[in-house]
Design a protein around this motif. Structure first.
Motif, PDB file in Angstrom:
ATOM      1  N   GLY A 220      73.198  50.124  74.117  1.00 17.30           N
ATOM      2  CA  GLY A 220      72.911  49.270  75.258  1.00 17.30           C
ATOM      3  C   GLY A 220      71.490  49.371  75.770  1.00 17.30           C
ATOM      4  N   LYS A 221      70.695  50.262  75.203  1.00 21.10           N
ATOM      5  CA  LYS A 221      69.296  50.419  75.625  1.00 21.10           C
ATOM      6  C   LYS A 221      68.407  49.727  74.588  1.00 21.10           C
ATOM      7  N   ASP A 222      68.164  48.462  74.819  1.00 18.97           N
ATOM      8  CA  ASP A 222      67.558  47.593  73.806  1.00 18.97           C
ATOM      9  C   ASP A 222      66.169  48.038  73.373  1.00 18.97           C
ATOM     10  N   SER A 223      65.296  48.379  74.323  1.00 22.11           N
ATOM     11  CA  SER A 223      63.919  48.741  73.978  1.00 22.11           C
ATOM     12  C   SER A 223      63.880  50.006  73.121  1.00 22.11           C
ATOM     13  N   THR A 224      64.703  50.998  73.492  1.00 22.33           N
ATOM     14  CA  THR A 224      64.743  52.242  72.719  1.00 22.33           C
ATOM     15  C   THR A 224      65.305  51.991  71.332  1.00 22.33           C
ATOM     16  N   GLN A 225      66.339  51.143  71.240  1.00 23.56           N
ATOM     17  CA  GLN A 225      66.897  50.812  69.930  1.00 23.56           C
ATOM     18  C   GLN A 225      65.866  50.127  69.043  1.00 23.56           C
ATOM     19  N   GLU A 226      65.091  49.237  69.627  1.00 25.92           N
ATOM     20  CA  GLU A 226      64.075  48.539  68.838  1.00 25.92           C
ATOM     21  C   GLU A 226      63.033  49.522  68.304  1.00 25.92           C
ATOM     22  N   GLU A 227      62.614  50.458  69.146  1.00 26.89           N
ATOM     23  CA  GLU A 227      61.625  51.442  68.703  1.00 26.89           C
ATOM     24  C   GLU A 227      62.207  52.346  67.623  1.00 26.89           C
ATOM     25  N   LEU A 228      63.471  52.770  67.795  1.00 20.72           N
ATOM     26  CA  LEU A 228      64.114  53.593  66.774  1.00 20.72           C
ATOM     27  C   LEU A 228      64.254  52.814  65.471  1.00 20.72           C
ATOM     28  N   PHE A 229      64.565  51.539  65.562  1.00 19.31           N
ATOM     29  CA  PHE A 229      64.702  50.694  64.376  1.00 19.31           C
ATOM     30  C   PHE A 229      63.390  50.664  63.577  1.00 19.31           C
ATOM     31  N   HIS A 230      62.279  50.451  64.266  1.00 18.62           N
ATOM     32  CA  HIS A 230      60.987  50.388  63.576  1.00 18.62           C
ATOM     33  C   HIS A 230      60.557  51.760  63.061  1.00 18.62           C
ATOM     34  N   THR A 231      60.841  52.797  63.827  1.00 17.96           N
ATOM     35  CA  THR A 231      60.548  54.155  63.361  1.00 17.96           C
ATOM     36  C   THR A 231      61.358  54.475  62.120  1.00 17.96           C
ATOM     37  N   PHE A 232      62.622  54.106  62.155  1.00 15.33           N
ATOM     38  CA  PHE A 232      63.527  54.296  61.020  1.00 15.33           C
ATOM     39  C   PHE A 232      62.949  53.625  59.771  1.00 15.33           C
ATOM     40  N   ASN A 233      62.587  52.363  59.885  1.00 17.01           N
ATOM     41  CA  ASN A 233      62.063  51.622  58.740  1.00 17.01           C
ATOM     42  C   ASN A 233      60.789  52.250  58.195  1.00 17.01           C
ATOM     43  N   ALA A 234      59.890  52.652  59.105  1.00 19.46           N
ATOM     44  CA  ALA A 234      58.616  53.231  58.667  1.00 19.46           C
ATOM     45  C   ALA A 234      58.838  54.521  57.890  1.00 19.46           C
ATOM     46  N   LEU A 235      59.736  55.370  58.365  1.00 18.18           N
ATOM     47  CA  LEU A 235      59.984  56.645  57.691  1.00 18.18           C
ATOM     48  C   LEU A 235      60.674  56.449  56.342  1.00 18.18           C
ATOM     49  N   VAL A 236      61.651  55.558  56.296  1.00 16.68           N
ATOM     50  CA  VAL A 236      62.345  55.296  55.031  1.00 16.68           C
ATOM     51  C   VAL A 236      61.375  54.716  54.003  1.00 16.68           C
ATOM     52  N   ASP A 237      60.511  53.819  54.434  1.00 17.12           N
ATOM     53  CA  ASP A 237      59.528  53.221  53.517  1.00 17.12           C
ATOM     54  C   ASP A 237      58.599  54.273  52.926  1.00 17.12           C
ATOM     55  N   GLN A 238      58.353  55.358  53.704  1.00 19.98           N
ATOM     56  CA  GLN A 238      57.472  56.426  53.224  1.00 19.98           C
ATOM     57  C   GLN A 238      58.237  57.510  52.467  1.00 19.98           C
ATOM     58  N   GLY A 239      59.543  57.335  52.313  1.00 21.25           N
ATOM     59  CA  GLY A 239      60.346  58.333  51.617  1.00 21.25           C
ATOM     60  C   GLY A 239      60.592  59.584  52.432  1.00 21.25           C
ATOM     61  N   ARG A 240      60.566  59.462  53.775  1.00 21.58           N
ATOM     62  CA  ARG A 240      60.814  60.606  54.654  1.00 21.58           C
ATOM     63  C   ARG A 240      62.297  60.640  55.035  1.00 21.58           C
ATOM     64  N   GLN A 241      62.851  61.839  55.153  1.00 22.37           N
ATOM     65  CA  GLN A 241      64.280  62.001  55.413  1.00 22.37           C
ATOM     66  C   GLN A 241      64.610  61.800  56.893  1.00 22.37           C
ATOM     67  N   ILE A 242      65.717  61.076  57.152  1.00 15.43           N
ATOM     68  CA  ILE A 242      66.231  60.886  58.503  1.00 15.43           C
ATOM     69  C   ILE A 242      67.677  61.379  58.536  1.00 15.43           C
ATOM     70  N   VAL A 243      68.004  62.158  59.576  1.00 21.03           N
ATOM     71  CA  VAL A 243      69.370  62.650  59.787  1.00 21.03           C
ATOM     72  C   VAL A 243      69.758  62.313  61.219  1.00 21.03           C
ATOM     73  N   LEU A 244      70.929  61.725  61.387  1.00 19.46           N
ATOM     74  CA  LEU A 244      71.387  61.339  62.726  1.00 19.46           C
ATOM     75  C   LEU A 244      72.828  61.774  62.924  1.00 19.46           C
ATOM     76  N   SER A 245      73.220  61.873  64.185  1.00 16.44           N
ATOM     77  CA  SER A 245      74.610  62.211  64.484  1.00 16.44           C
ATOM     78  C   SER A 245      75.069  61.430  65.698  1.00 16.44           C
ATOM     79  N   ALA A 246      76.384  61.291  65.824  1.00 21.17           N
ATOM     80  CA  ALA A 246      76.982  60.606  66.971  1.00 21.17           C
ATOM     81  C   ALA A 246      78.439  61.024  67.070  1.00 21.17           C
ATOM     82  N   ASP A 247      79.094  60.582  68.141  1.00 23.67           N
ATOM     83  CA  ASP A 247      80.510  60.918  68.295  1.00 23.67           C
ATOM     84  C   ASP A 247      81.417  59.921  67.584  1.00 23.67           C
ATOM     85  N   LYS A 248      80.831  58.808  67.109  1.00 27.55           N
ATOM     86  CA  LYS A 248      81.586  57.798  66.365  1.00 27.55           C
ATOM     87  C   LYS A 248      80.771  57.335  65.175  1.00 27.55           C
TER      88      LYS A 248
END
Length: 497
Positions: free
Chosen positions: A270-298
């Motif tokens: 529900g926090k749109d601006s933060t989600q957008e920034e995470l989305f772009h950060t996610f894409n940039a790191l994956v494009d560079q072959g950097r590892q991302i690990v995330l967790s959630a309750d669902k």
């Protein structure tokens, strides 16, 4: 109650700090360590909180003062430091952030490892040192060889708990898949799946595995920048960058890391601006072959308020879930933690805790923490009776109406016989005695009449039930081992009052 008149603003700040801390460490630890705290004064940017004893001052300072200070400073920029005083400062004095850090660096502040459990040292007048668990505080960051990389990672993220490593993670069927995936990510030079997304209920080991990945990566590749933080902290850093007009620096910092681990992703739903920034950060790191690990309750697909494009990215790699613990896993965790504590936990107490505290590992460890602390602080041995006394509120919260069928099943498991033997005509002592115990417990723990109980045991007459109740009562008076078995079963089944 405040020691002096405190403004509503300060009250509000402290209420926010407490709310965050309760979410971080859980209700049990919060009630133990934070409910007795009051705000004493705020003067020249220094907030002073008051605790009733020196022992509590040392514990809070060693384990929570860093978090309190960080939270309060983030909530109110005018606060520059937080200090702790004891009551009316008689014989205790004030402990500041600097002195709390100094205490951590002394030889007496050595800490042992523990999965999902936070361990520290406590002092009392009776015992110079005591090691015990305190759930879910944040410890100091683990040192790495490259100071510049470590400093950058610590500036961006949250400290890593030195006890959350793979060696201290107790593996069982409910968590073996997530554990294997986490180890694969930690040991791989090239991301095997990107991202790794782990999800499960509270206290099942997600955070432990994330810390373990980061620790392993820092140890094997000290030159790499490994950043761990919560989604909430990611959002706060992003908001601060917006406010200070430093978004370019924010983007460059997070998009240059070698591994990014973000905990509790559901927080940004529900926090749109933060989600957008995470989305772009996610894409940039994956494009560079950097590892991302995330967790959630669902799982990503089940998090409401998460943008579809972000859900798609999170589902792109490997999604691993952690299931609720089994009795065997809980037993293994308790045995492991008791060994790390150097505490000999009686078998009957271990079985009792593993049966009764089944909601999550964090609550289980909190229960062990309380039992061990009570024993060592008051000098009483750990027994079923003292465990029930110390955990009365926790056990009451887990109480529910017991059934005759459940009694039969639990007694059969305990004596290693078939549930069918409860209804059979077999009269061998190895079967008849457990059947009598089950009848006795049915009379003690349910509101069923004697004829109703008899019908549940293969259509037996009510006089048979009466005889069983009398026989078990007599044996319990003269046979201590027998009495302990019956009492253990009674407590496991909910008869803790």
């Amino acid at each position: 109650m405040q020691d002096v008149n405190i403004s509503p603003v300060v009250d509000g700040d402290w209420a926010q700090v407490c709310s965050h801390m309760r979410d971080e460490i859980g209700d049990a630890a919060f009630d133990s360590w934070f409910k007795p705290i009051s705000v004493r004064s705020v003067d020249s940017g220094v907030a002073t909180i008051s605790v009733p004893t020196r022992f509590m001052r040392d514990w809070v300072a060693n384990n929570y003062l860093d978090q309190i200070r960080a939270l309060w400073c983030a909530i109110n920029k005018q606060i520059t430091n937080v200090e702790i005083s004891v009551g009316n400062a008689q014989g205790g004095g004030i402990l500041s952030q600097a002195s709390s850090n100094a205490q951590r660096q002394t030889p007496s502040s050595h800490r042992n490892g523990g999965q999902g459990m936070m361990q520290g040292q406590m002092q009392s007048h009776q015992q110079p040192q005591m090691q015990m668990y305190a759930p879910d505080h944040r410890a100091q960051p683990a040192p790495t060889v490259q100071v510049s990389q470590s400093t950058l990672a610590d500036d961006l993220g949250a400290p890593l708990d030195p006890r959350y490593v793979f060696d201290n993670f107790v593996v069982g069927k409910p968590n073996e898949f997530a554990h294997a995936a986490a180890k694969r990510v930690a040991e791989a030079d090239i991301p095997p799946f990107n991202p790794l997304f782990m999800y499960g209920g509270v206290g099942l080991g997600k955070t432990h595995l994330m810390h373990a990945i980061a620790h392993h990566m820092r140890e094997v590749h000290p030159n790499r920048t490994v950043v761990y933080l919560s989604a909430e902290k990611f959002m706060y850093r992003f908001i601060r960058a917006l406010r200070e007009q430093k978004t370019v620096d924010f983007k460059e910092q997070f998009r240059s890391v070698d591994m990014l681990l973000i905990d509790d992703v559901q927080f940004i739903a529900g926090k749109d601006s933060t989600q957008e920034e995470l989305f772009h950060t996610f894409n940039a790191l994956v494009d560079q072959g950097r590892q991302i690990v995330l967790s959630a309750d669902k799982s990503p697909s089940d998090i409401e308020g998460l943008e579809d494009r972000l859900k798609s990215r999170l589902n792109h790699g490997l999604v691993a879930d952690l299931h609720a613990t089994t009795y065997e896993l809980r037993l293994g965790i308790l045995l492991s933690k008791a060994e790390q504590l150097g505490v000999e936990l009686p078998t009957k107490v271990t079985e009792f805790l593993a049966h009764k505290i089944s909601s999550n590992v964090r609550e289980l460890e909190g229960a062990l923490n309380r039992v061990v602390a009570h024993s060592q602080l008051v000098g009483r041995p750990i027994t079923l009776e003292t465990s029930q006394e110390v955990l009365h509120d926790l056990l009451r919260a887990n109480d529910r109406r017991v059934t005759i069928e459940e009694i039969q099943k639990r007694v059969a498991e305990h004596f290693n016989i078939r549930v069918a033997d409860m209804h059979s005509a077999r009269r061998a002592r190895s079967v008849a005695r457990p059947r009598q115990i089950a009848m006795y417990l049915s009379k003690q723990l349910t509101s069923r009449s004697l004829p109703e109980i008899g019908r549940k045991f293969g259509g037996r007459d009510h006089t048979t039930v009466m005889h069983a109740v009398k026989k078990v009562g007599e044996l319990a008076l003269h046979d201590q081992d027998f009495a302990e078995d019956v009492e253990l079963l009674r407590r496991m089944l909910g008869g803790v009052g």
